[in-house]
Design a protein around this motif. Structure first.
Motif, mmCIF file in Angstrom:
data_model
loop_
_atom_site.group_PDB
_atom_site.id
_atom_site.type_symbol
_atom_site.label_atom_id
_atom_site.label_comp_id
_atom_site.label_asym_id
_atom_site.label_seq_id
_atom_site.Cartn_x
_atom_site.Cartn_y
_atom_site.Cartn_z
ATOM 1 N N LEU A 194 0.865 -1.178 0.000
ATOM 2 C CA LEU A 194 0.000 0.000 0.000
ATOM 3 C C LEU A 194 0.901 1.226 0.000
ATOM 4 C CD1 LEU A 194 -2.943 0.590 2.564
ATOM 5 C CD2 LEU A 194 -1.687 2.406 1.408
ATOM 6 N N LEU A 195 0.862 1.980 -1.076
ATOM 7 C CA LEU A 195 1.744 3.132 -1.235
ATOM 8 C C LEU A 195 0.988 4.435 -1.036
ATOM 9 C CD1 LEU A 195 3.735 2.041 -4.415
ATOM 10 C CD2 LEU A 195 4.472 1.880 -2.032
ATOM 11 N N ASN A 196 1.505 5.269 -0.151
ATOM 12 C CA ASN A 196 0.994 6.635 -0.033
ATOM 13 C C ASN A 196 1.390 7.408 -1.289
ATOM 14 O OD1 ASN A 196 1.481 6.312 3.450
ATOM 15 N ND2 ASN A 196 -0.494 6.708 2.493
ATOM 16 N N PRO A 197 1.008 8.686 -1.432
ATOM 17 C CA PRO A 197 1.096 9.367 -2.737
ATOM 18 C C PRO A 197 2.429 9.247 -3.455
ATOM 19 C CG PRO A 197 -0.096 10.734 -1.194
ATOM 20 C CD PRO A 197 0.433 9.569 -0.406
ATOM 21 N N ILE A 198 2.338 8.935 -4.750
ATOM 22 C CA ILE A 198 3.530 8.883 -5.602
ATOM 23 C C ILE A 198 3.414 9.855 -6.769
ATOM 24 C CG2 ILE A 198 4.007 6.473 -5.012
ATOM 25 C CD1 ILE A 198 2.861 5.721 -7.789
ATOM 26 N N PHE A 199 2.331 10.641 -6.807
ATOM 27 C CA PHE A 199 2.114 11.541 -7.940
ATOM 28 C C PHE A 199 2.711 12.925 -7.687
ATOM 29 C CE2 PHE A 199 -1.732 8.693 -8.010
ATOM 30 C CZ PHE A 199 -1.210 7.840 -8.975
ATOM 31 N N ALA A 200 2.944 13.644 -8.777
ATOM 32 C CA ALA A 200 3.560 14.968 -8.700
ATOM 33 C C ALA A 200 2.815 15.850 -7.707
ATOM 34 C CB ALA A 200 3.558 15.621 -10.079
ATOM 35 N N SER A 201 3.561 16.470 -6.797
ATOM 36 C CA SER A 201 2.954 17.312 -5.768
ATOM 37 C C SER A 201 3.926 18.407 -5.363
ATOM 38 C CB SER A 201 2.567 16.468 -4.548
ATOM 39 O OG SER A 201 3.721 16.042 -3.855
ATOM 40 N N SER A 202 3.421 19.341 -4.589
ATOM 41 C CA SER A 202 4.251 20.458 -4.154
ATOM 42 C C SER A 202 5.147 20.104 -2.975
ATOM 43 C CB SER A 202 3.371 21.654 -3.765
ATOM 44 O OG SER A 202 2.649 22.128 -4.867
ATOM 45 N N SER A 203 4.638 19.252 -2.051
ATOM 46 C CA SER A 203 5.427 18.976 -0.859
ATOM 47 C C SER A 203 5.252 17.543 -0.373
ATOM 48 C CB SER A 203 5.085 19.983 0.254
ATOM 49 O OG SER A 203 3.693 19.931 0.566
ATOM 50 N N HIS A 204 4.220 17.284 0.442
ATOM 51 C CA HIS A 204 4.080 16.005 1.132
ATOM 52 C C HIS A 204 3.306 14.947 0.357
ATOM 53 C CE1 HIS A 204 0.246 17.857 1.798
ATOM 54 N NE2 HIS A 204 0.750 18.747 2.638
ATOM 55 N N GLY A 205 2.874 15.266 -0.851
ATOM 56 C CA GLY A 205 2.179 14.286 -1.666
ATOM 57 C C GLY A 205 0.680 14.436 -1.680
ATOM 58 N N TYR A 206 0.126 15.087 -0.662
ATOM 59 C CA TYR A 206 -1.322 15.262 -0.587
ATOM 60 C C TYR A 206 -1.779 16.587 -1.200
ATOM 61 C CZ TYR A 206 -1.383 10.991 2.016
ATOM 62 O OH TYR A 206 -1.251 9.669 2.364
ATOM 63 N N ASP A 207 -0.850 17.333 -1.757
ATOM 64 C CA ASP A 207 -1.151 18.561 -2.510
ATOM 65 C C ASP A 207 -0.817 18.297 -3.979
ATOM 66 O OD1 ASP A 207 1.518 18.276 -1.926
ATOM 67 O OD2 ASP A 207 1.828 20.327 -1.245
ATOM 68 N N THR A 208 -1.589 17.409 -4.585
ATOM 69 C CA THR A 208 -1.294 16.892 -5.920
ATOM 70 C C THR A 208 -1.296 17.983 -6.984
ATOM 71 O OG1 THR A 208 -2.519 14.930 -5.193
ATOM 72 C CG2 THR A 208 -1.866 15.022 -7.503
ATOM 73 N N LEU A 209 -0.344 17.856 -7.924
ATOM 74 C CA LEU A 209 -0.254 18.764 -9.062
ATOM 75 C C LEU A 209 -0.572 18.072 -10.388
ATOM 76 C CD1 LEU A 209 3.020 20.693 -8.150
ATOM 77 C CD2 LEU A 209 0.652 21.405 -7.760
ATOM 78 N N ASP A 210 -0.387 16.751 -10.444
ATOM 79 C CA ASP A 210 -0.652 16.010 -11.677
ATOM 80 C C ASP A 210 -0.845 14.540 -11.323
ATOM 81 O OD1 ASP A 210 -0.738 14.776 -14.149
ATOM 82 O OD2 ASP A 210 0.966 15.869 -14.976
ATOM 83 N N HIS A 211 -2.074 14.038 -11.461
ATOM 84 C CA HIS A 211 -2.378 12.649 -11.118
ATOM 85 C C HIS A 211 -1.866 11.656 -12.150
ATOM 86 C CE1 HIS A 211 -5.353 14.598 -8.442
ATOM 87 N NE2 HIS A 211 -5.274 13.487 -7.733
ATOM 88 N N TYR A 212 -1.349 12.144 -13.267
ATOM 89 C CA TYR A 212 -0.868 11.247 -14.309
ATOM 90 C C TYR A 212 0.659 11.162 -14.348
ATOM 91 C CZ TYR A 212 -5.635 11.282 -16.160
ATOM 92 O OH TYR A 212 -6.990 11.152 -16.306
#
Length: 357
Positions: free
Chosen positions: A51-69
């Motif tokens: 189970l992986l926490n955020p791996i998508f492009a983000s500004s800082s901690h992963g929960y401020d997503t910038l691009d889900h692709y």
């Protein structure tokens, strides 16, 4: 065969695991591959899911997503993800990704277009508005909430989820699923399940009637925070009435679905810091002998310590960097690793425990 009845997740926060969260420059660093060094460790422990926490492009901690692709450049790129998937799948390891859909980072193009257009416009109506201001998630100004009532938003979420399911992942952890509400997820879940009926959709739900949430939303499972709280607080206070009550509630949930169970995750103080080594051993014993779909948060199987604090950077202690390979672990927590190995062995020999009441 229902694969979710046999999965045990090893839960990892990748940005912390590979020591990438504090990177100041978001140039491409091929760090995601470090996780492949731990796949055999995961299997040796007895797990068969990651189970992986955020791996998508983000500004800082992963929960401020910038691009889900796009894979976060601090972790690597699409080829790094492909290699991780390939190596996991050849070992029979399931992959669950963390989907942050309730809110986006303020710098996300969708948010920027909406802010420029304003409420009552096609672009602006992607967001939730309160008195002319975009609604933010739990007071965090950088996390702007999407309006799930908007069909365009629903299609966006469905498209993202299906894109990565097509890439071979096995399901989603839906972050802050409670925020838009159970009914808001129903049209999304129905469309995803139509295309990927065997996917496992897990909603983060902290409070409220979990049975109703699953029924209304159509999700497969939700996080069992009630049981998590009862386990550590009963051990901490040596008062097991709370645990007894929570287990009765837990058994009621099991009549209709298998909750996701845990004694640690990326948002809470580590179990060994809460109740000590002896208490942590008892907590693990409860985790693996009650019904549900269990997960182990990376480091808990080594009796790691870490206290979550309510301040900026207060999650750092529970989202640590790991060494390059298992051989580099200090070895002081091997006793806990062996204990959990044995508990998982009991569960593997008694698969009925997943739905035990």
């Amino acid at each position: 065969m229902d694969w979710t009845a046999h999965v045990i997740w090893w839960h990892c926060y990748p940005l912390g695991f590979v020591n990438a969260e504090d990177s100041a420059v978001h140039d491409v660093r091929h760090r995601l591959g470090q996780l492949t060094n731990w796949l055999d460790y995961l299997i040796d422990l007895g797990c068969n899911g990651m189970l992986l926490n955020p791996i998508f492009a983000s500004s800082s901690h992963g929960y401020d997503t910038l691009d889900h692709y796009a894979i976060d450049s601090r972790l690597g790129d699409d080829s790094d993800f492909g290699e991780l998937m390939w190596k996991a799948k050849e070992r029979g390891i399931r992959i669950l990704l963390d989907g942050v859909f309730n809110h986006l980072g303020r710098e996300h193009p969708i948010v920027q277009r909406a802010l420029k257009a304003g409420p009552g416009t096609p672009d602006g109506d992607w967001l939730r508005w309160v008195d002319g201001y975009p609604r933010v998630f739990e007071g965090h100004e950088q996390l702007v909430e999407l309006d799930f009532a908007n069909p365009a938003v629903q299609t966006f979420v469905v498209d993202v989820m299906c894109h990565w399911l097509e890439r071979g992942i096995d399901g989603w952890r839906l972050d802050a699923a409670y925020a838009p509400g159970a009914a808001a997820w129903r049209p999304i879940v129905e469309r995803v399940k139509q295309r990927f009926p065997d996917s496992w959709l897990l909603g983060e739900v902290i409070h409220g009637d979990k049975d109703e949430f699953v029924t209304v939303s159509g999700l497969d499972s939700v996080t069992q925070y009630e049981l998590w709280k009862a386990i550590w607080s009963s051990l901490e206070s040596a008062n097991f009435y709370e645990l007894d009550w929570s287990l009765k509630r837990h058994n009621e949930f099991l009549e209709s679905f298998a909750p996701q169970t845990f004694v640690g995750n990326h948002d809470v103080t580590r179990i060994a810091s809460r109740v000590g080594d002896a208490g942590a051993s008892l907590a693990m014993t409860v985790l693996f002998t009650v019904g549900g779909v269990p997960s182990i948060y990376y480091g808990d199987e080594q009796a790691f310590r870490g206290v979550k604090e309510d301040r900026m950077g207060g999650d750092d202690a529970v989202r640590p960097a790991f060494p390059a390979s298992p051989d580099d672990l200090p070895g002081t927590g091997e006793w806990m690793y062996r204990l959990i190995q044995g508990l998982i062995g009991i569960r593997r020999r008694n698969p009925w425990l997943t739905h035990a009441m």
